[in-house]
Design a protein around this motif. Structure first.
Motif, mmCIF file in Angstrom:
data_model
loop_
_atom_site.group_PDB
_atom_site.id
_atom_site.type_symbol
_atom_site.label_atom_id
_atom_site.label_comp_id
_atom_site.label_asym_id
_atom_site.label_seq_id
_atom_site.Cartn_x
_atom_site.Cartn_y
_atom_site.Cartn_z
ATOM 1 N N SER A 210 -3.438 -1.444 1.098
ATOM 2 C CA SER A 210 -3.310 -2.171 2.363
ATOM 3 C C SER A 210 -3.872 -1.316 3.490
ATOM 4 O O SER A 210 -3.345 -0.231 3.762
ATOM 5 C CB SER A 210 -1.841 -2.509 2.645
ATOM 6 O OG SER A 210 -1.746 -3.148 3.901
ATOM 7 N N THR A 212 -3.696 -1.796 6.674
ATOM 8 C CA THR A 212 -2.737 -1.618 7.764
ATOM 9 C C THR A 212 -1.375 -1.132 7.271
ATOM 10 O O THR A 212 -0.599 -0.564 8.013
ATOM 11 C CB THR A 212 -2.502 -2.966 8.464
ATOM 12 O OG1 THR A 212 -2.127 -3.925 7.452
ATOM 13 C CG2 THR A 212 -3.761 -3.454 9.162
ATOM 14 N N THR A 215 1.008 -5.550 6.074
ATOM 15 C CA THR A 215 0.818 -6.924 5.611
ATOM 16 C C THR A 215 2.036 -7.352 4.800
ATOM 17 O O THR A 215 2.382 -6.722 3.795
ATOM 18 C CB THR A 215 -0.479 -7.026 4.784
ATOM 19 O OG1 THR A 215 -1.534 -6.530 5.605
ATOM 20 C CG2 THR A 215 -0.772 -8.448 4.371
HETATM 21 O O1 F6P Z 1 -6.457 -11.977 5.762
HETATM 22 C C1 F6P Z 1 -6.406 -11.156 6.882
HETATM 23 C C2 F6P Z 1 -6.532 -9.743 6.499
HETATM 24 O O2 F6P Z 1 -6.382 -9.001 7.654
HETATM 25 C C3 F6P Z 1 -7.847 -9.424 5.798
HETATM 26 O O3 F6P Z 1 -8.897 -9.232 6.650
HETATM 27 C C4 F6P Z 1 -7.472 -8.241 4.989
HETATM 28 O O4 F6P Z 1 -8.401 -8.021 3.987
HETATM 29 C C5 F6P Z 1 -6.118 -8.666 4.489
HETATM 30 O O5 F6P Z 1 -5.531 -9.340 5.583
HETATM 31 C C6 F6P Z 1 -5.229 -7.568 4.007
HETATM 32 O O6 F6P Z 1 -4.964 -6.633 4.998
HETATM 33 P P1 F6P Z 1 -4.398 -5.209 4.661
HETATM 34 O O7 F6P Z 1 -5.390 -4.503 3.806
HETATM 35 O O8 F6P Z 1 -4.202 -4.530 5.981
HETATM 36 O O9 F6P Z 1 -3.096 -5.384 3.938
#
Ligand code: F6P
Length: 550
Positions: A210, A212, A215
């Motif tokens: 992830s 961020t 998620t």
């Molecule tokens: O679907 C939105 C999004 O931000 C994508 O662009 C990204 O690939 C996905 O969510 C997962 O995000 P993360 O890697 O931060 O968990």
């Protein structure tokens, strides 16, 4: 020139010239174009690395292509391209550089973001990944009880799932078959439940992917996976270090979750989620195919990056494919674009491209903040071709919609098939070639009559043809070819976003859903009176609670 002072796309003389040309060309027939130019097949073919790209079966003349290139020049597509490669912050709504190309830059390259060369850090992470992948593959990395790892479960969603899951399928024939790989993305508990059914916790490694690390789907699944693991091992938090690693840009959240940042593989905010599987996000793939094959894939990416960066407009494949898409999307009212691979291994390729294309170019606001007055990204769809032939090809052949399509195929099947299965490859590819021919040239009423078909059935059995396709053919599906294909589509999407004057690198549309889901959840679980719920949603939530027995 800044975004505000740039003339709007549909006011450009080059745009109007294309509109006029479209009118003048009328219902141009592919049969006529091929009759007029017998060498069209090879004249309208590009070779990029291992990819033969035939664009002869498109409703275009040399004049069309020239006018499309003029439009790209007027939008300064190559100027934006150069700014991207230089590390400028072309993702204007997030004030970020867009540098997935640096992920596959050779060690001696230099790409600067805010005055610092990012390439050394890219290679440091790649080496750390390679060291870890080798340890897992060799059995050197063991679980909490000392058993070697045999199962790898990637937990991520969007770009943190689709890329590695797709590439794992594509390169299946290169994977270590003694290891099991699973990809869990859906917050529906059934996904993790099914993935873990037959796995032994002592031999299972979770890769939490992830960017961020906030998620909700991924954090929820990772938390449930940790519970599963600790319950089965009968162990405490100390077991996590041996069974969980993280791929992220957010070290703080990773350690908050309980994963040692020693076991975190980093990437950077200049890597968009949908452009990230060649970063640390590809760790599961690297474990599956090994670091050398992963590097071959990166070289394939880089080859096409260099092609896009340096090839002149007439020979620039991403530019050409992007412009052909614009021709149909904006001047033929095409609503969608099909990608039809003739390879079982590419079964997840179109799903991957859906995020790449639709999350990038599904925008209605131009870079100057005003709504666009032209169509932007198409609906991208498709499944492996032969299956599609027995499902939706009917509509492409004889429906009322124009659906441009990409056909992707390979001259050689993968190694290791039995002689009998090897021989099936020619049948597969006979379908591949036959379909693009039928789509382009159809079958005239005269040809149908000549087959002795009863007159009343002639209209039903006539194929108008004139359905445009691109054929992409390579010798075989290697890691490098996969890299080449993905980079080709990445840059095609870039070209289209540049022409449409939108920011292809943000995804604010997805954010709203995320925020609302968090807000609605207490209404479901506690019956909370959530302010701002509309009457329809309120009634649906009440029914849901009743059916759920709450
Ligand atoms: O679907 C939105 C999004 O931000 C994508 O662009 C990204 O690939 C996905 O969510 C997962 O995000 P993360 O890697 O931060 O968990």
């Amino acid at each position: 020139m800044n975004a505000e002072s740039r003339p709007r796309l549909n006011r450009l003389p080059e745009w109007n010239a294309l509109a006029k040309h479209r009118e003048a060309l009328g219902e141009v027939r592919l049969r006529e174009l091929f009759d007029a130019e017998p060498g069209r097949g090879s004249a309208y073919t590009l070779r990029v690395g291992d990819l033969h790209i035939d664009y002869s079966k498109h409703l275009v003349t040399d004049e069309t292509l020239r006018l499309l290139r003029d439009l790209a020049a007027a939008r300064d597509v190559f100027g934006l391209r150069d700014a991207m490669f230089r590390g400028e912050k072309i993702n204007i709504t997030e004030d970020r550089a867009v540098l997935h190309t640096a992920l596959r830059a050779p060690r001696d390259a230099s790409v600067e973001v805010d005055g610092a060369n990012v390439v050394p850090a890219v290679h440091t992470v790649l080496e750390k990944m390679a060291g870890f992948a080798d340890r897992v593959r060799s059995g050197g990395w063991t679980g909490h009880t000392g058993r070697r790892i045999r199962n790898v479960v990637n937990i991520g969603i969007g770009g943190s799932d689709l890329g590695p899951a797709m590439a794992y399928e594509v390169l299946r024939s290169y994977t270590d078959r003694s290891l099991t790989f699973r990809f869990v993305s859906n917050v529906d508990g059934a996904d993790l439940h099914e993935a873990l059914q037959d796995l032994d916790a002592e031999e299972t490694l979770f890769i939490v992917a992830s960017k961020t690390f906030t998620t909700i789907e991924t954090v929820t699944n990772a938390t449930s996976a940790r519970t599963w693991l600790l319950e089965r091992l009968g162990a405490g938090q100390e077991a996590v270090a041996k069974h969980f690693v993280a791929l992220s840009t957010n070290a703080g959240k990773v350690s908050e979750f309980g994963i040692d940042t020693e076991n975190m593989f980093a990437f950077w905010d200049w890597v968009g989620g949908r452009y990230s599987y060649d970063s640390a996000i590809g760790l599961s793939l690297m474990i599956a195919i090994g670091p050398d094959r992963f590097r071959e894939m990166l070289e394939g990416f880089h080859l096409v990056d260099e092609h896009f960066r340096t090839a002149p407009p007439e020979e620039n494949a991403p530019l050409l494919l992007g412009l052909l898409g614009i021709w149909y999307n904006n001047f033929h009212d095409a609503q969608s674009h099909a990608v039809l691979p003739y390879s079982h291994y590419l079964s997840k390729f179109t799903a991957y491209l859906q995020q790449l294309d639709m999350e990038s170019n599904g925008k209605y606001v131009a870079r100057d903040g005003r709504p666009v007055e032209w169509q932007t990204g198409p609906v991208v769809w498709g499944t492996p071709g032969t299956n599609g032939q027995h499902a939706y090809y009917q509509l492409i052949h004889q429906g009322t919609k124009l659906i441009p399509a990409d056909f992707i195929g390979f001259a050689r099947p993968v190694d290791g098939l039995s002689a009998e299965l090897e021989a099936q490859h020619d049948l597969l590819m006979a379908n591949f070639f036959a379909q693009t021919q039928a789509l382009a040239f159809g079958k005239t009423p005269e040809e149908v009559r000549a087959e002795g078909v009863a007159e009343e059935l002639v209209p039903h059995r006539t194929f108008l043809g004139n359905h445009p396709t691109t054929t992409i053919l390579a010798e075989s599906l290697t890691p490098s070819v996969l890299g080449q294909l993905v980079a080709l589509y990445e840059h095609k999407v870039f070209v289209q976003g540049a022409v449409w004057d939108i920011d292809s690198f943000d995804q604010w549309g997805v954010e709203l859903g995320k925020v609302l889901a968090k807000r609605v959840e207490p209404a479901l679980t506690e019956g909370a009176d959530v302010p701002g719920l509309d009457a329809s949603t309120k009634a649906l939530v009440a029914t849901y609670r009743e059916l759920r027995g709450r």
